[in-house]
Design a protein around this motif. Structure first.
Motif, PDB file in Angstrom:
ATOM      1  N   THR A  51       0.818  -1.217   0.000  1.00 59.59           N
ATOM      2  CA  THR A  51       0.000   0.000   0.000  1.00 59.59           C
ATOM      3  C   THR A  51       0.849   1.263   0.000  1.00 59.59           C
ATOM      4  O   THR A  51       0.442   2.271  -0.547  1.00 59.59           O
ATOM      5  CB  THR A  51      -0.955   0.027   1.214  1.00 59.59           C
ATOM      6  N   GLY A  52       2.038   1.209   0.594  1.00 58.99           N
ATOM      7  CA  GLY A  52       2.911   2.375   0.653  1.00 58.99           C
ATOM      8  C   GLY A  52       3.949   2.411  -0.444  1.00 58.99           C
ATOM      9  O   GLY A  52       4.887   3.208  -0.386  1.00 58.99           O
ATOM     10  N   TRP A  60       3.535  -6.392   3.548  1.00 58.04           N
ATOM     11  CA  TRP A  60       2.116  -6.239   3.915  1.00 58.04           C
ATOM     12  C   TRP A  60       1.981  -5.055   4.836  1.00 58.04           C
ATOM     13  O   TRP A  60       2.900  -4.785   5.597  1.00 58.04           O
ATOM     14  CB  TRP A  60       1.612  -7.507   4.613  1.00 58.04           C
ATOM     15  N   PRO A  61       0.858  -4.321   4.753  1.00 55.59           N
ATOM     16  CA  PRO A  61      -0.370  -4.576   3.987  1.00 55.59           C
ATOM     17  C   PRO A  61      -0.194  -4.262   2.501  1.00 55.59           C
ATOM     18  O   PRO A  61       0.740  -3.566   2.105  1.00 55.59           O
ATOM     19  CB  PRO A  61      -1.391  -3.651   4.638  1.00 55.59           C
ATOM     20  N   ARG A  62      -1.152  -4.794   1.714  1.00 59.45           N
ATOM     21  CA  ARG A  62      -1.101  -4.657   0.257  1.00 59.45           C
ATOM     22  C   ARG A  62      -2.469  -4.264  -0.294  1.00 59.45           C
ATOM     23  O   ARG A  62      -3.495  -4.607   0.281  1.00 59.45           O
ATOM     24  CB  ARG A  62      -0.654  -5.978  -0.370  1.00 59.45           C
ATOM     25  N   ARG A  63      -2.441  -3.590  -1.419  1.00 58.42           N
ATOM     26  CA  ARG A  63      -3.704  -3.312  -2.126  1.00 58.42           C
ATOM     27  C   ARG A  63      -3.769  -4.261  -3.322  1.00 58.42           C
ATOM     28  O   ARG A  63      -2.740  -4.648  -3.881  1.00 58.42           O
ATOM     29  CB  ARG A  63      -3.809  -1.854  -2.558  1.00 58.42           C
ATOM     30  N   GLY A  64      -4.976  -4.670  -3.666  1.00 59.93           N
ATOM     31  CA  GLY A  64      -5.153  -5.570  -4.795  1.00 59.93           C
ATOM     32  C   GLY A  64      -4.843  -7.018  -4.455  1.00 59.93           C
ATOM     33  O   GLY A  64      -4.760  -7.852  -5.344  1.00 59.93           O
ATOM     34  N   LEU A  72      -8.753  -8.798  -0.408  1.00 56.70           N
ATOM     35  CA  LEU A  72      -8.403  -8.533   0.985  1.00 56.70           C
ATOM     36  C   LEU A  72      -8.376  -7.031   1.229  1.00 56.70           C
ATOM     37  O   LEU A  72      -8.045  -6.247   0.330  1.00 56.70           O
ATOM     38  CB  LEU A  72      -7.031  -9.127   1.305  1.00 56.70           C
ATOM     39  N   ALA A  73      -8.698  -6.631   2.445  1.00 61.85           N
ATOM     40  CA  ALA A  73      -8.677  -5.212   2.814  1.00 61.85           C
ATOM     41  C   ALA A  73      -7.262  -4.666   2.663  1.00 61.85           C
ATOM     42  O   ALA A  73      -6.282  -5.360   2.957  1.00 61.85           O
ATOM     43  CB  ALA A  73      -9.163  -5.033   4.244  1.00 61.85           C
ATOM     44  N   SER A  74      -7.157  -3.427   2.215  1.00 62.60           N
ATOM     45  CA  SER A  74      -5.842  -2.845   1.942  1.00 62.60           C
ATOM     46  C   SER A  74      -5.066  -2.498   3.210  1.00 62.60           C
ATOM     47  O   SER A  74      -3.890  -2.132   3.130  1.00 62.60           O
ATOM     48  CB  SER A  74      -5.981  -1.604   1.062  1.00 62.60           C
ATOM     49  N   ASP A  75      -5.690  -2.617   4.382  1.00 57.51           N
ATOM     50  CA  ASP A  75      -4.971  -2.366   5.633  1.00 57.51           C
ATOM     51  C   ASP A  75      -4.695  -3.661   6.407  1.00 57.51           C
ATOM     52  O   ASP A  75      -4.233  -3.633   7.537  1.00 57.51           O
ATOM     53  CB  ASP A  75      -5.740  -1.383   6.514  1.00 57.51           C
ATOM     54  N   LEU A  76      -4.939  -4.792   5.771  1.00 59.13           N
ATOM     55  CA  LEU A  76      -4.825  -6.098   6.424  1.00 59.13           C
ATOM     56  C   LEU A  76      -3.433  -6.703   6.293  1.00 59.13           C
ATOM     57  O   LEU A  76      -2.846  -6.695   5.213  1.00 59.13           O
ATOM     58  CB  LEU A  76      -5.838  -7.071   5.803  1.00 59.13           C
TER      59      LEU A  76
END
Length: 161
Positions: A51-52, A60-64, A72-76
């Motif tokens: 995500t960053g 992790w966390p990851r988007r997509g 999966l949630a992007s903050d997980l």
């Protein structure tokens, strides 16, 4: 740098697994080493992107990211990722330095013959960890991460997980 999870969660996981450890073990350092191993070994196989972006410390966390066909949630940070890092941390606890393998490719043994005793080693090729061929592989870690990393196709018709 911070490893995945927490010291308390690491100890609870190890206790539940029946692992033994000293009360004064360097838990934070072990989590860091386990997490660094996980990111370095499996990071390219994780779905989505951090995500960053490139500046993000951990994979992790990851988007997509997806697992079992669900986004999966992007903050997980999946529990499986934390638990896999705890498994890696335990490997490091039991054999310090085993997660950070250094080798000289020019020194790899293809064949060795001493008198009448001869040994030949298989090259890791596509049958081992294809992204980090000299890193240790744990079936527990592979199993925990399986829904997140999916299969790897090696030689034609050969699936490596």
């Amino acid at each position: 740098m911070a490893g995945y999870g927490s010291d308390a969660a690491l100890k609870a996981y190890w206790d539940a697994a029946g692992y033994t450890y000293a009360a004064d073990a360097p838990f934070a350092a072990l989590r860091q080493r386990g997490s660094a191993y996980l990111d370095g070994t499996y990071g390219m196989r994780f779905p989505g992107q951090p995500t960053g972006g490139i500046a993000q410390e951990r994979e992790w966390p990851r988007r997509g990211a997806t697992a079992y066909g669900a986004t999966l949630a992007s903050d997980l940070v999946p529990t499986r990722v934390e638990q896999a890092s705890y498994e890696a941390a335990y490997i490091e606890l039991k054999k310090p330095g085993s997660l950070s393998i250094s080798f000289d490719p020019a020194q790899r043994v293809k064949r060795q013959k001493v008198d009448v005793i001869e040994r030949e080693f298989f090259e890791p090729g596509n049958y081992g960890n294809v992204w980090a061929p000299n890193a240790p592989v744990s079936s527990l870690i592979e199993g925990l991460l399986a829904p997140l990393i999916g299969p790897v196709w090696g030689e034609p018709g050969i699936m490596v997980v």
